[in-house]
Structures are given as C-alpha cells and as structure tokens.
Design a protein around this motif. Structure first.
Motif, PDB file in Angstrom:
ATOM      1  N   GLN A   1       0.844  -1.185   0.000  1.00 34.20           N
ATOM      2  CA  GLN A   1       0.000   0.000   0.000  1.00 34.20           C
ATOM      3  C   GLN A   1       0.877   1.233   0.000  1.00 34.20           C
ATOM      4  O   GLN A   1       1.850   1.325   0.731  1.00 34.20           O
ATOM      5  N   ASP A   2       0.454   2.204  -0.828  1.00 29.13           N
ATOM      6  CA  ASP A   2       1.139   3.490  -0.880  1.00 29.13           C
ATOM      7  C   ASP A   2       2.625   3.328  -1.156  1.00 29.13           C
ATOM      8  O   ASP A   2       3.458   4.020  -0.570  1.00 29.13           O
ATOM      9  N   THR A   3       2.972   2.420  -2.028  1.00 23.46           N
ATOM     10  CA  THR A   3       4.367   2.228  -2.409  1.00 23.46           C
ATOM     11  C   THR A   3       4.655   3.026  -3.674  1.00 23.46           C
ATOM     12  O   THR A   3       3.946   2.894  -4.672  1.00 23.46           O
ATOM     13  N   LEU A   4       5.689   3.857  -3.621  1.00 19.72           N
ATOM     14  CA  LEU A   4       6.063   4.682  -4.763  1.00 19.72           C
ATOM     15  C   LEU A   4       6.939   3.885  -5.713  1.00 19.72           C
ATOM     16  O   LEU A   4       7.992   3.381  -5.322  1.00 19.72           O
ATOM     17  N   SER A   5       6.485   3.765  -6.940  1.00 20.75           N
ATOM     18  CA  SER A   5       7.290   3.114  -7.974  1.00 20.75           C
ATOM     19  C   SER A   5       8.028   4.208  -8.741  1.00 20.75           C
ATOM     20  O   SER A   5       7.423   5.018  -9.447  1.00 20.75           O
ATOM     21  N   LEU A   6       9.345   4.270  -8.579  1.00 19.13           N
ATOM     22  CA  LEU A   6      10.156   5.356  -9.112  1.00 19.13           C
ATOM     23  C   LEU A   6      11.085   4.842 -10.200  1.00 19.13           C
ATOM     24  O   LEU A   6      11.697   3.780 -10.058  1.00 19.13           O
ATOM     25  N   SER A   7      11.187   5.629 -11.256  1.00 21.55           N
ATOM     26  CA  SER A   7      12.163   5.342 -12.294  1.00 21.55           C
ATOM     27  C   SER A   7      13.503   5.957 -11.915  1.00 21.55           C
ATOM     28  O   SER A   7      13.602   6.746 -10.960  1.00 21.55           O
ATOM     29  N   LEU A   8      14.524   5.629 -12.679  1.00 20.19           N
ATOM     30  CA  LEU A   8      15.847   6.183 -12.392  1.00 20.19           C
ATOM     31  C   LEU A   8      15.850   7.692 -12.555  1.00 20.19           C
ATOM     32  O   LEU A   8      16.450   8.417 -11.745  1.00 20.19           O
ATOM     33  N   GLU A   9      15.191   8.195 -13.593  1.00 19.52           N
ATOM     34  CA  GLU A   9      15.153   9.637 -13.825  1.00 19.52           C
ATOM     35  C   GLU A   9      14.451  10.366 -12.683  1.00 19.52           C
ATOM     36  O   GLU A   9      14.865  11.457 -12.270  1.00 19.52           O
ATOM     37  N   GLN A  10      13.370   9.780 -12.173  1.00 16.33           N
ATOM     38  CA  GLN A  10      12.673  10.406 -11.053  1.00 16.33           C
ATOM     39  C   GLN A  10      13.536  10.421  -9.796  1.00 16.33           C
ATOM     40  O   GLN A  10      13.556  11.421  -9.065  1.00 16.33           O
ATOM     41  N   CYS A  11      14.228   9.351  -9.541  1.00 16.07           N
ATOM     42  CA  CYS A  11      15.108   9.301  -8.363  1.00 16.07           C
ATOM     43  C   CYS A  11      16.203  10.358  -8.447  1.00 16.07           C
ATOM     44  O   CYS A  11      16.508  11.042  -7.461  1.00 16.07           O
ATOM     45  N   ILE A  12      16.786  10.501  -9.626  1.00 18.65           N
ATOM     46  CA  ILE A  12      17.847  11.502  -9.791  1.00 18.65           C
ATOM     47  C   ILE A  12      17.287  12.903  -9.635  1.00 18.65           C
ATOM     48  O   ILE A  12      17.889  13.772  -8.984  1.00 18.65           O
ATOM     49  N   GLY A  13      16.113  13.155 -10.233  1.00 21.63           N
ATOM     50  CA  GLY A  13      15.510  14.479 -10.126  1.00 21.63           C
ATOM     51  C   GLY A  13      15.177  14.845  -8.690  1.00 21.63           C
ATOM     52  O   GLY A  13      15.424  15.972  -8.252  1.00 21.63           O
ATOM     53  N   VAL A  14      14.616  13.912  -7.945  1.00 22.76           N
ATOM     54  CA  VAL A  14      14.284  14.181  -6.542  1.00 22.76           C
ATOM     55  C   VAL A  14      15.557  14.402  -5.733  1.00 22.76           C
ATOM     56  O   VAL A  14      15.612  15.283  -4.863  1.00 22.76           O
ATOM     57  N   ALA A  15      16.591  13.624  -5.988  1.00 20.83           N
ATOM     58  CA  ALA A  15      17.848  13.784  -5.253  1.00 20.83           C
ATOM     59  C   ALA A  15      18.472  15.153  -5.514  1.00 20.83           C
ATOM     60  O   ALA A  15      18.965  15.810  -4.587  1.00 20.83           O
ATOM     61  N   LEU A  16      18.444  15.588  -6.762  1.00 26.92           N
ATOM     62  CA  LEU A  16      19.002  16.906  -7.078  1.00 26.92           C
ATOM     63  C   LEU A  16      18.200  18.024  -6.452  1.00 26.92           C
ATOM     64  O   LEU A  16      18.720  19.126  -6.223  1.00 26.92           O
TER      65      LEU A  16
END
Length: 476
Positions: free
Chosen positions: A28-43
């Motif tokens: 439940q409420d698990t975020l499925s993240l792509s590599l691009e999304q992970c990099i964008g959020v980290a930046l």
C-alpha cells in the motif's frame, strides 16, 4: 544437538513464513520510481546539493563586498572634550612677570619680586560634529581583486556541478543495486517455489505410497536450503531501499520500489556501447584545476598591483563649538569643510611585496604541473572504463545465451522427470544451474551499468541531468 537443530529450524520457519506473508500481502502506498525520477528528486532535495548552491551565493556576496570598496565611503562622527587643566602660555613682553629680555639687574629684581605670570589658554568644552567621505580614484590592487572574485565564483560553480555529478553517480549505483537485489530475490524465490513444488509432489506421492520417506526428506532439505538465501535477499532489498532513500533526501519511512528490471537495459545496451565518447574536456577535476590556475594567476596579478601608486579623494564637513562652564549651554557652532587628495607611492617594504609575488608565481607553476598529471590519469581511466564496458557487454551476451540454454536444459529435464526418465538429483542440478545462470546474467548487467555510470562521472557530462517534481514525495 538435535534439540538445538530443531529449535533453529523452527525459528527459521517462523521468520520465513512471516516474510512470505508480507511479500504476498498487497503493498500500500508504495512509490514506484524510475531512475530519472530518483535523480531528479535527489538533485532537488539532497542536502549536499543545497550546501553547494549556498556556497555559490556566499562567494557572490563576497564579490559584491569587493565591489563595494570602489564606492564612496561616508561616515558620521561626533567628539566632545572637557578641559581639565588648561595650557599656560608665557610671553617675553613687559608687564608679564619679568620676561627674559632686559639686563641682568632687571632680571634679578624680577626674580626676587615673585613668580613669572602666564596666560591660561583654551575653553572648558569643545565639540566637533560632522561627516567624512573617501573615494578611491586610482586603486589597481582593488581593481585586480574583482577578477579574483570572478574566479572564486567560477570555482564554487564548478564545485557545485561536481557535487551534482557525484550525487547522480551515487543515486544511479544505488538504483542499480536495488534492481539487482530485487531481480536476485525474484530468481531465488523462483528457485524456492520450484523446490517447494517438488517437495509437495513427493509429499503427495508419499501419502499415496509411491514415494519413500527419503524422497520427502531430501526435497524438504533442498527447499529449506533456499530459505536463508531468500531471507538474505530480502535484507539486501531493504538495505538498497534505505540507501536510495537517504541519497534522495527523503524519509526512509516512505515505501519505495524501483520500476522495471535490469533486463530492460539490455535493449539499449549495444547502441549505447557503440556511441561511447572519449571526450573528457568536461571532467570536473580538470575544470577545477583550470579554474584554480586562473584563480592563482589573478592572485599573482593582485600582488603585482601592490607596486602601483594609489590615489584617494577625501572630504570632510564639520561643525565645531567651544564654551566655558556647563557643557549644555553657551553653544556657538561654526561649520568648516575640507577636500583633499591622498597619493600613496610604495617605495620599500623590506621585500614583502616581492616575496609575496614570488610565492604566487610558484603556486601557479605547481598547479600547472599538477594539470599534466591529472590529464594523463583521466585519459588512462577513460580508456580503462571503456574497455571494461566493452568486456561487460560481451559478458552480458554470453550470460544471456547461458540463461537461454539453462532454461532449455531445465525444460528438458522437467519433462524427463515427469515421465520418470530422470532422477530428482538431475532435476535439482538443472534448477541450480538455471538459478546461477540467471544470477550471473543480472550481475553482468549490473556491472555494465555501474561501469557506464562511472564513465559518465569521469567525462563530467551533465547535459542529460533530469529534473523531477518532488512535491508528491514531500507531501507524504
């Protein structure tokens, strides 16, 4: 010893059962993240990047501080003095208690008549209020400091870019590690399911009287031997998720998972390998070295400008007042103003300027020599990385073919086992061979992706850095 083994087996069974139940329960409420999304959020959210950006602002303020030294300086001041003992003046004139003029007889009579008399000068209170201003007209050293500030800003900008590149590399490696952990877990889970299915078949056959106790025990042991590996794979997945969440700068309590699989990268792998670049002109270490050379050259220019004269304009506008008695009465203000030019020509300071200039020159030469070494190291690392990537591509092709052959061999052995033409050991050997082939396949893709990420960091290419909206994550 037997009781201890039974106790350990019971603990493992309970733990394994709980993990299986958690795995089968819907997430439940698990975020499925792509590599691009992970990099964008980290930046966008990683503190390291924010600190680097703040350092750019700090250096920009430092430049504005240097620029402010070229503008006029205006100050307001006020002074008050109270006369405690007034100064006494003596004059060589008749009537002032016998001066030094006159003959010796007159001097003697004056000395005999009494002490010499003087005049007390000054008033009890004195005030001064006014403005003062100064403006540098000719300031070569200050002008040269502006270029030094520009070099410092460039250095901070490049350091911030290096922080972003390093963060992107770390996020990629963490994401690939999560994919490897999840894919490895799926492979081990498939191996466990095959072993469990075989054990279930033998159990039913044993109940029907067509299988022996030894067959049931052997399949049970084979199934339980996979349980610790599955438990370890679950731990590896959790650790990879924690590491990725920390790099992204989000709470570790937010459930996340990686979208896709390592096998998805195989489709574009060959095209990417053919288009690899060897241009390392954007390498952050080389660019920082280049900026450092410029910065030290500007610092050397500042030291040279210390030999040039300076000219400063000054202006003062003041009001003065003096009075006797109470300091709060009898004010009589008189304004006066002054304008002047101050010329300073440095002549000799004991060799201080010369030695400072020589120190700056030595530093410039040192950094230039370091650049040659850095460039050689970067060039060799780029060649080594590309060779490593090509080797990984070949290994992926070989592993992919090995997986296909292992799947075919397992299918043949499965059909043979079903009709009784193969033993359980033969079937188990084919299952283990298939599991090892799949694990080796995913490991080879992981090695390729990590090597490719290291090459991107080495080349310093930041033209493809993605951006992502982190509001969906921060709101949670």
């Amino acid at each position: 010893m037997i009781r201890k083994s039974i106790f350990v087996s019971a603990i493992l069974s309970l733990t394994f059962g709980n993990l299986i139940a958690q795995d089968l329960a819907p997430a439940q409420d698990t975020l499925s993240l792509s590599l691009e999304q992970c990099i964008g959020v980290a930046l966008d959210m990683n503190p390291t990047v924010k600190v680097a950006d703040m350092d750019i602002k700090r250096v920009d303020y430092s430049k504005k501080e240097t620029l402010g030294a070229l503008l006029p300086t205006v100050a307001f001041g006020a002074t008050y003095n109270r006369m405690l003992a007034k100064q006494v003046a003596y004059m060589n004139m008749d009537g002032f208690g016998g001066g030094a003029s006159g003959d010796e007889s007159e001097g003697a009579s004056s000395s005999a008549s009494g002490k010499r008399q003087g005049i007390k000068m000054g008033l009890d209170n004195s005030y001064s209020v006014g403005f003062s201003a100064s403006l540098p007209l000719i300031a070569p050293q200050l002008w040269a400091s502006l270029k030094l500030s520009d070099s410092q800003i460039l250095q901070s900008v490049e350091q911030a870019r290096a922080s972003r590149l390093s963060l992107v590399n770390e996020v990629k490696n963490a994401y690939y590690t999560l994919l490897l952990a999840e894919d490895s877990r799926n492979v081990i889970k498939q191996s466990y399911e095959m072993a469990a299915l075989t054990h279930e078949i033998y159990t039913k056959q044993h109940q029907a009287g067509t299988a022996s106790d030894y067959d049931v025990l052997r399949t049970s042991v084979a199934m339980k031997n996979v349980e610790p590996e599955l438990l370890q794979s679950d731990i590896a997945v959790k650790q990879a998720k924690l590491q990725l969440a920390i790099l992204m700068g989000i709470s570790t309590e937010i459930p996340i998972k990686a979208s896709g699989s390592l096998s998805d990268y195989e489709q574009s792998m060959y095209a990417d390998a053919l288009g690899l670049s060897r241009d390392y002109s954007r390498n952050t270490e080389l660019r920082q070295n280049e900026i450092q050379i410029r910065q030290l050259s500007d610092a050397l220019r500042v030291q040279k400008m210390a030999w040039y004269p300076t000219l400063t304009a000054t202006a003062n506008y003041n009001w003065t007042s003096s009075s006797n008695g109470s300091p709060f009465r009898n004010f009589l203000w008189s304004p006066y103003s002054v304008f002047g030019l101050t010329l300073n020509i440095p002549l000799f300071e004991g060799g201080i300027r010369y030695n400072r200039q020589r120190q700056a020159s030595v530093q410039v030469e040192q950094v230039k020599l370091q650049r040659e070494n850095i460039e050689r190291n970067v060039a060799s690392q780029v060649d080594l990385s590309i060779d490593n990537i090509m080797l990984n591509v070949k290994q992926i092709a070989s592993s992919s073919e090995s997986v296909a052959q292992a799947e075919r061999a397992h299918d043949i052995m499965q059909r043979s086992f079903n009709i009784g033409a193969a033993s359980y050991l033969d079937l188990r050997d084919s299952e283990l061979a298939l599991t090892q082939a799949r694990l080796a396949y995913y490991q080879s893709i992981y090695n390729y992706l990590v090597a490719n990420s290291s090459l991107e960091l080495l080349l310093g290419d930041d033209t493809k850095l993605p951006n992502a909206d982190s509001s969906a994550i921060t709101s949670r």
